[in-house]
Scaffold this active site. Structure first.
Site, short mmCIF file in Angstrom:
data_model
loop_
_atom_site.label_atom_id
_atom_site.label_comp_id
_atom_site.label_asym_id
_atom_site.label_seq_id
_atom_site.Cartn_x
_atom_site.Cartn_y
_atom_site.Cartn_z
N ARG A 37 48.47 14.36 -7.19
CA ARG A 37 49.42 15.03 -6.74
C ARG A 37 50.64 14.26 -6.09
NH1 ARG A 37 46.02 19.82 -3.43
NH2 ARG A 37 46.23 21.11 -5.00
N LYS A 197 32.81 31.24 -7.26
CA LYS A 197 33.97 31.91 -6.60
C LYS A 197 34.36 33.21 -7.56
CE LYS A 197 36.49 28.24 -5.56
NZ LYS A 197 37.50 27.54 -5.19
N GLY A 348 41.32 22.92 -8.81
CA GLY A 348 40.83 21.64 -8.20
C GLY A 348 39.56 21.22 -9.15
N GLY A 371 43.99 27.64 -6.06
CA GLY A 371 44.20 29.08 -5.80
C GLY A 371 45.70 29.27 -6.25
#
Ligand code: ADP
Ligand code: MG
Length: 393
Positions: A37, A197, A348, A371
């Protein structure tokens, strides 16, 4: 189209508030475990510095409750010092005399990283009083933090409402790449979805039924779908509240003539067996848990991937953190890397898996969001992008 930093004139000597996403994993000693990142943010920082702006960077890291030394951005400042050609300093606070003094001491082209904005309560609540204090530090606001753009926080959304603004080069790239995924996919478009999820991924699955040609479901998610079909799944992870939605998704896929593939065999272990001996099976018995996709499934999924024109991948195929259950994720990642398709990876854990397998350079695009990536694909934009001014054409 949003205004980008390339549309900004006369940056020389101006304090530019730059929001980056430096939410990187740190070990106990403060070592950065994955610098992706930060590395991806360098072009924007370097561009602003080269234009002789005074670059004041805001970021969050983790989910601290007040000040936590382990969530300090100090290690990131050290890393930036090594990577940037300009002068980099760090401020222990985000507001107050230390910051003001450090900014007043900056030369044109210098970079100042401020401490974790989430040490302040007003950040996640998007307190406009806090946003106003942040805004008072600079003349222009630049949002380059794609990974957090689905959240309306003070430092990425509130500040944008108070200052002239633009997006950074990383944000621009994410928008262009991810818009392409949904708007003009090369056919056949294969969506590979895994991980856990289910509840957060159902919306995107319905979207893929609309836009993709083949939907592949693996990972823990698959067991909710298999259960919904009445298959025996033993003690595998199920999201009972998502069973109805899983049925609806399978129904929608059928109605729309889209191929939806689920695992046909599994690598399991006994739920209570401490040794976790991996067993490959077509049928999961009572006390077994499916932790990875089996060899027949790898073949089935790989065949679709081989013929794809475009692939979007989110979510590992199994519990890849454990080497015993990594093969499914590794083989599917390899198949995506080998295919001629345009490949985009987001999420991720999916990105962590790609890096672990050293396949990063074989993918066409790796999104820095998790997300945020899914939300962007779902809605075509995100709140902290929407708030930025349009380009004047
Ligand atoms: P991403 O971060 O890429 O969006 P998720 O966070 O949704 O992915 O899911 C990743 C997690 O799912 C990993 O921790 C992985 O171990 C877990 N997982 C995947 N498949 C299984 C499975 N069959 N059983 C248990 N956990 C699983
Ligand atoms: Mg994850």
């Amino acid at each position: 189209m949003k205004r980008t930093i390339r549309d900004l004139a006369d940056l020389e000597g101006k304090v530019v508030l730059l929001r980056e996403d430096f939410n990187v994993p740190l070990d106990d000693a403060g070592k950065i475990l994955d610098t992706t990142r930060i590395v991806n943010a360098i072009p924007t920082i370097q561009y602003l510095s080269d234009k002789k702006a005074k670059v004041v960077i805001l970021s969050h890291l983790g989910r601290p409750k007040g000040y936590e030394i382990r969530k300090s951005l100090w290690p990131v400042a050290m890393f930036l010092t090594k990577k940037l050609k300009c002068n980099v300093t760090f401020s222990n606070s985000v507001l107050g005399p230390e910051v003001e003094e450090r900014i007043s001491m900056m030369d044109n082209g210098d970079v100042l990283l401020l401490e974790n904005v989430r040490f302040y309560e007003g950040e996640t609540t998007c307190d406009m009083k806090f946003a106003k204090e942040l805004a008072s530090l600079g003349k222009i606001f630049v949002n380059d933090a794609f990974g957090v753009a689905h959240r309306q926080n003070a430092s990425n959304y509130g500040v944008a409402r108070l200052l002239p603004n633009a997006i950074g080069l990383l944000m621009e790239k994410e928008i262009n790449e991810l818009s392409q995924v949904m708007e003009s996919p090369k056919k056949p478009f294969v969506a590979v979805i895994g991980g856990a999820k289910v509840d957060t991924k159902v919306k995107i699955l319905n979207k893929f039924i609309d836009k993709a040609d083949v939907i592949i479901i693996g990972g823990a998610m698959a067991y909710t779908f298999l259960q919904a079909k009445g298959k025996g799944i033993g003690a595998s992870i199920v999201y009972p509240e998502s069973l109805d939605i899983a049925r609806e998704i399978m129904f929608n896929a059928k109605e729309n003539g889209k191929k939806l593939l689920l695992p046909i065999d599994h690598v399991c272990a006994r739920a209570r067996d401490k040794k976790q001996k991996a067993i490959t099976t077509d049928k999961i018995v009572e006390d077994m848990v499916g932790y990875d996709i089996g060899p027949k499934t790898i073949e089935l999924f790989s065949k679709e991937i081989e013929n794809a024109g475009q692939i979007f991948w989110n979510g590992p195929m199994g519990m890849y953190e454990n080497a015993k259950f990594r093969k499914g994720t590794a083989k599917i990642a390899q198949a995506i890397a080998n295919s001629k398709a345009y490949s985009v990876v987001g999420g991720g854990d999916s990105v962590a898996a790609v890096n672990l397998l050293n396949l990063g350079s074989k993918m066409n695009y790796i999104s820095t969001g998790g997300g945020a990536t899914l939300k962007f694909l779902e809605n075509g934009s995100l709140p902290a992008i929407e708030v930025i001014q349009e380009k004047i054409l």
